[in-house]
Design an enzyme around this catalytic site. Sequence first.
Site, mmCIF file in Angstrom:
data_model
loop_
_atom_site.group_PDB
_atom_site.id
_atom_site.type_symbol
_atom_site.label_atom_id
_atom_site.label_comp_id
_atom_site.label_asym_id
_atom_site.label_seq_id
_atom_site.Cartn_x
_atom_site.Cartn_y
_atom_site.Cartn_z
ATOM 1 N N HIS A 1 -19.971 10.754 -1.673
ATOM 2 C CA HIS A 1 -20.324 12.053 -1.113
ATOM 3 C C HIS A 1 -21.143 11.939 0.177
ATOM 4 O O HIS A 1 -21.415 12.944 0.830
ATOM 5 C CB HIS A 1 -21.099 12.879 -2.157
ATOM 6 C CG HIS A 1 -20.216 13.434 -3.235
ATOM 7 N ND1 HIS A 1 -19.702 12.652 -4.234
ATOM 8 C CD2 HIS A 1 -19.759 14.700 -3.463
ATOM 9 C CE1 HIS A 1 -18.964 13.403 -5.047
ATOM 10 N NE2 HIS A 1 -18.975 14.632 -4.592
ATOM 11 N N GLU B 1 -11.212 13.711 -8.543
ATOM 12 C CA GLU B 1 -12.419 12.871 -8.578
ATOM 13 C C GLU B 1 -12.639 12.271 -9.957
ATOM 14 O O GLU B 1 -12.995 11.091 -10.081
ATOM 15 C CB GLU B 1 -13.633 13.683 -8.140
ATOM 16 C CG GLU B 1 -13.631 14.007 -6.646
ATOM 17 C CD GLU B 1 -14.834 14.821 -6.214
ATOM 18 O OE1 GLU B 1 -15.676 15.150 -7.091
ATOM 19 O OE2 GLU B 1 -14.952 15.140 -5.019
#
Length: 292
Positions: A186, A153
């Site tokens: 997310h 990420e």
Amino acid sequence: MADLLDHIGPFVSFSTITRFRGIISCLVLSVAYVGSLYVLKSPYPRDHPKTIRQRFRSVFVISLLAPLYVWLWADGTSDLNILSLWKYLGIHLENILIATLFPLILTAILFLGPIMLLYFSGESVNMKGFLEYPTSWVNSINLRNYFVAPLTEEFVYRACLVPMLVPSFGNVLPIFICPLFFGVAHIHHVIERLKLGENPKDVWSTAIFQFGYTTVFGGYTAFLFLRTGHLIGPVLCHSFCNFMGFPPIDQVPSSKYPRLISGSFVAGLVLFLVLAVPLTNPSWYNSVYYRH
């Protein structure tokens, strides 16, 4: 040795990327990262070992292709005075020691309150057990939370997005832009939880909270990446924050020493705000994003 990657091509610049091109390029890469999680459908929940291992493979493929994608958006050049792509991606050894330690120290200061709470609650015994038997923590979920997710990420949402944003937005606005891609990424958890039949109200309230938290956190690691020009600091801080979780402020009143712990929460925040800029002085790290 410290400059080895500086002399390994491709040598690039990103001077011609406009704001529109920067946003589009970042959006495509962000969607590709999340989309890779669903390329191979799994019949198991997201925390099932088989699902986790399958997603490991997907995000590693995207992470391996991401530098090529960034390079395609760059201005090609054979001028060796231009830095290599790896330097822009924060993968180099120059000033690596302080780039590793100072961001981690700064983050630990921010979490002074939660650390004190953890210590006085006796849960630090768990850390002792980890240090004595580290293999007991090696499982799919921990590998995802503390290694794979922080590494991939931060690499995709910080190291690969920042070079495409800085030329047109400068070295401040990307601190606020990068985390928006990260926070939205997310939201895909909503789909998974709704499919499991969870209460939609609970799912969306959690998602909104998580979006806010991950956006603020993403801004912080983008700040670290820009100021230090290194990937290692954001990755370690991401892993540390995943381990600590969201500060359990609600546990302070019922803790053993509520006044002491409340004070440590405040002291940690104040010290963090005071030290954040000095400890990330770009001149200490020779950050490529603060060169004139």
